[in-house]
Design a protein around this motif. Structure first.
Motif, PDB file in Angstrom:
ATOM      1  N   ASP A  90       0.858  -1.182   0.000  1.00  9.50           N
ATOM      2  CA  ASP A  90       0.000   0.000   0.000  1.00  9.50           C
ATOM      3  C   ASP A  90       0.897   1.236   0.000  1.00  9.50           C
ATOM      4  OD1 ASP A  90      -1.857   2.006   0.376  1.00  9.50           O
ATOM      5  OD2 ASP A  90      -2.665   1.202   2.241  1.00  9.50           O
ATOM      6  N   PRO A  91       1.447   1.597  -1.157  1.00  2.00           N
ATOM      7  CA  PRO A  91       2.409   2.709  -1.208  1.00  2.00           C
ATOM      8  C   PRO A  91       1.882   4.010  -0.601  1.00  2.00           C
ATOM      9  CG  PRO A  91       2.321   1.579  -3.319  1.00  2.00           C
ATOM     10  CD  PRO A  91       1.233   1.005  -2.476  1.00  2.00           C
ATOM     11  N   ASP A  92       0.629   4.354  -0.888  1.00  2.00           N
ATOM     12  CA  ASP A  92       0.077   5.597  -0.335  1.00  2.00           C
ATOM     13  C   ASP A  92      -0.044   5.514   1.181  1.00  2.00           C
ATOM     14  OD1 ASP A  92      -0.124   6.758  -2.848  1.00  2.00           O
ATOM     15  OD2 ASP A  92      -2.165   6.036  -3.162  1.00  2.00           O
ATOM     16  N   GLY A  93      -0.475   4.352   1.672  1.00  2.33           N
ATOM     17  CA  GLY A  93      -0.596   4.171   3.116  1.00  2.33           C
ATOM     18  C   GLY A  93       0.760   4.245   3.801  1.00  2.33           C
ATOM     19  N   TRP A  94       1.775   3.613   3.214  1.00  2.00           N
ATOM     20  CA  TRP A  94       3.108   3.645   3.825  1.00  2.00           C
ATOM     21  C   TRP A  94       3.659   5.064   3.868  1.00  2.00           C
ATOM     22  CZ3 TRP A  94       5.273   0.113   6.748  1.00  2.00           C
ATOM     23  CH2 TRP A  94       4.863  -1.211   6.643  1.00  2.00           C
ATOM     24  N   ARG A  95       3.423   5.845   2.815  1.00  2.00           N
ATOM     25  CA  ARG A  95       3.904   7.238   2.808  1.00  2.00           C
ATOM     26  C   ARG A  95       3.145   8.091   3.817  1.00  2.00           C
ATOM     27  NH1 ARG A  95       4.781   6.099  -2.642  1.00  2.00           N
ATOM     28  NH2 ARG A  95       2.692   6.662  -3.283  1.00  2.00           N
ATOM     29  N   SER A  96       1.925   7.705   4.128  1.00  2.00           N
ATOM     30  CA  SER A  96       1.110   8.462   5.081  1.00  2.00           C
ATOM     31  C   SER A  96       1.374   8.065   6.531  1.00  2.00           C
ATOM     32  CB  SER A  96      -0.379   8.243   4.781  1.00  2.00           C
ATOM     33  OG  SER A  96      -0.686   8.664   3.482  1.00  2.00           O
ATOM     34  N   LEU A  97       1.972   6.905   6.732  1.00  3.31           N
ATOM     35  CA  LEU A  97       2.202   6.380   8.078  1.00  3.31           C
ATOM     36  C   LEU A  97       3.277   7.189   8.801  1.00  3.31           C
ATOM     37  CD1 LEU A  97       0.995   3.864   9.505  1.00  3.31           C
ATOM     38  CD2 LEU A  97       3.042   2.636   8.855  1.00  3.31           C
ATOM     39  N   ASP A  98       3.152   7.298  10.108  1.00  3.99           N
ATOM     40  CA  ASP A  98       4.177   7.937  10.935  1.00  3.99           C
ATOM     41  C   ASP A  98       5.540   7.329  10.589  1.00  3.99           C
ATOM     42  OD1 ASP A  98       5.863   7.539  13.624  1.00  3.99           O
ATOM     43  OD2 ASP A  98       4.716   9.407  13.789  1.00  3.99           O
ATOM     44  N   PHE A  99       6.510   8.189  10.249  1.00  2.00           N
ATOM     45  CA  PHE A  99       7.801   7.721   9.725  1.00  2.00           C
ATOM     46  C   PHE A  99       8.533   6.804  10.697  1.00  2.00           C
ATOM     47  CE2 PHE A  99      12.375   8.178   9.029  1.00  2.00           C
ATOM     48  CZ  PHE A  99      12.446   7.737   7.714  1.00  2.00           C
ATOM     49  N   LYS A 100       8.584   7.168  11.959  1.00  4.63           N
ATOM     50  CA  LYS A 100       9.320   6.347  12.927  1.00  4.63           C
ATOM     51  C   LYS A 100       8.675   4.974  13.120  1.00  4.63           C
ATOM     52  CE  LYS A 100      11.543  10.076  15.401  1.00  4.63           C
ATOM     53  NZ  LYS A 100      11.779  10.751  16.657  1.00  4.63           N
ATOM     54  N   LEU A 101       7.355   4.942  13.135  1.00  2.94           N
ATOM     55  CA  LEU A 101       6.670   3.652  13.268  1.00  2.94           C
ATOM     56  C   LEU A 101       6.838   2.816  12.005  1.00  2.94           C
ATOM     57  CD1 LEU A 101       3.409   4.684  15.150  1.00  2.94           C
ATOM     58  CD2 LEU A 101       5.398   3.482  16.063  1.00  2.94           C
ATOM     59  N   ALA A 102       6.788   3.460  10.846  1.00  2.28           N
ATOM     60  CA  ALA A 102       7.015   2.734   9.594  1.00  2.28           C
ATOM     61  C   ALA A 102       8.422   2.147   9.575  1.00  2.28           C
ATOM     62  CB  ALA A 102       6.804   3.661   8.398  1.00  2.28           C
ATOM     63  N   ASP A 103       9.398   2.924  10.024  1.00  2.00           N
ATOM     64  CA  ASP A 103      10.781   2.447  10.083  1.00  2.00           C
ATOM     65  C   ASP A 103      10.902   1.222  10.980  1.00  2.00           C
ATOM     66  OD1 ASP A 103      13.655   2.461   9.814  1.00  2.00           O
ATOM     67  OD2 ASP A 103      13.768   3.519  11.729  1.00  2.00           O
ATOM     68  N   ARG A 104      10.290   1.281  12.137  1.00  2.00           N
ATOM     69  CA  ARG A 104      10.349   0.145  13.068  1.00  2.00           C
ATOM     70  C   ARG A 104       9.634  -1.071  12.511  1.00  2.00           C
ATOM     71  NH1 ARG A 104       8.522   1.640  18.696  1.00  2.00           N
ATOM     72  NH2 ARG A 104       9.131  -0.508  19.050  1.00  2.00           N
ATOM     73  N   ALA A 105       8.483  -0.858  11.886  1.00  2.00           N
ATOM     74  CA  ALA A 105       7.740  -1.987  11.308  1.00  2.00           C
ATOM     75  C   ALA A 105       8.534  -2.622  10.167  1.00  2.00           C
ATOM     76  CB  ALA A 105       6.369  -1.521  10.806  1.00  2.00           C
ATOM     77  N   LEU A 106       9.131  -1.799   9.327  1.00  2.00           N
ATOM     78  CA  LEU A 106       9.894  -2.328   8.198  1.00  2.00           C
ATOM     79  C   LEU A 106      11.214  -2.960   8.638  1.00  2.00           C
ATOM     80  CD1 LEU A 106       9.189   0.490   5.605  1.00  2.00           C
ATOM     81  CD2 LEU A 106       8.311  -1.861   5.562  1.00  2.00           C
ATOM     82  N   SER A 107      11.721  -2.576   9.798  1.00  2.00           N
ATOM     83  CA  SER A 107      12.955  -3.160  10.324  1.00  2.00           C
ATOM     84  C   SER A 107      12.700  -4.473  11.069  1.00  2.00           C
ATOM     85  CB  SER A 107      13.634  -2.177  11.287  1.00  2.00           C
ATOM     86  OG  SER A 107      13.995  -1.000  10.608  1.00  2.00           O
TER      87      SER A 107
END
Length: 181
Positions: A90-107
């Motif tokens: 979900d590219p639009d959702g990932w860009r809209s997600l809080d950056f720090k939380l997205a980083d942690r989820a992707l890590s």
């Protein structure tokens, strides 16, 4: 043509500019709402994936613990941590997600891979039983981390936080390991 001379051109310009600015603000506000909904929905899906992973870790953790406590009569030995289900595309959702939380989820998948690497190393240099004990501990740590991240995501996006009985068992096991070391 007489009416053209009576038009207040400054007033007309103000009305046109005001409408343009108002339209721009409305468009910005509508876009912000859409991005917020996309982020919230993606956050929910990520949190559910992490909570499912926590449950799988708890199941594996419990199975190894049962094997140990029953002298090998029940449960089983494991040398693999559970797999995390793929996050949504979900590219639009990932860009809209809080950056720090997205980083942690992707890590997080990298953390899982590192844990599996430690278990594999133990399996190579020690015994399957020691690798299974290592797997039990890694499942406890990964399960706690998954639940913690899922809870942070749910808090950030004001989503309900489901209860989890696994955390108490994970904490107890990790405390015993800490005392032993």
């Amino acid at each position: 043509m007489d009416w053209l001379t009576k038009i207040d051109w400054l007033l007309l310009l103000q009305v046109v500019l005001g409408a343009g600015v108002g339209s721009g603000i409305f468009s910005w506000w509508k876009d912000k709402q859409t991005r917020g909904r996309e982020a919230t929905y993606l956050a929910l899906r990520i949190a559910v994936a992490l909570e499912s992973f926590e449950a799988a870790c708890f199941e594996r953790f419990s199975d190894i613990g049962l094997f140990d406590s029953s002298g090998g009569n029940l449960g089983g030995t494991w040398t693999k941590v559970p797999e995390l289900e793929r996050y949504p595309e979900d590219p639009d959702g990932w860009r809209s997600l809080d950056f720090k939380l997205a980083d942690r989820a992707l890590s997080f998948p990298g953390m899982i891979s590192n844990s599996q690497g430690m278990i594999n190393f133990t399996l190579d240099v020690a015994s399957p039983i020691e690798a299974s004990e290592n797997c039990e501990t890694e499942c406890a740590e990964l399960g706690m981390n998954a639940k913690g991240l899922a809870t942070e995501i749910r808090k950030r996006y004001r989503l309900d936080i489901p209860d989890s009985a696994a955390a108490v068992h994970f904490q107890s096991h990790l405390a015993k390991i800490k005392k032993r070391d």
